[in-house]
Design a protein around this motif. Sequence first.
Motif: not given
Length: 105
Positions: A27-45
């Motif tokens: 703490s402190p962190v952005l408690t309760g926020a939800v992130v996208n998670g794994p995504n298409d690898a091409s977005l990191f090209d």
Amino acid sequence: MIGEGATFERCPQHVVANLNGRLDGQSPVLTGAVVNGPNDASLFDEGLGDYSEGMRRCPPDGSDRYATFTGHGSRYVDDVRSWQTSEPALDFTALGAYALTLMSR
């Protein structure tokens, strides 16, 4: 969901969390926020880009803690520059809160 359990996003792509939060999951962190998670690898090209002025490097050591989740055409990166996987989303957060409410019954 940030702050839930022991394994969660430490470096969300969120200005206030980066400037004022801890980078180690304490703490402190952005408690309760939800992130996208794994995504298409091409977005990191084209990589993650540079850090903006004043932005704290997160993860501080530059490691890819979740490299094991990369594969089969997807990638997950816990990095403040990674909007593709670590940007908190209001619709995900609302759905997460709703799901937790249903589970508490």
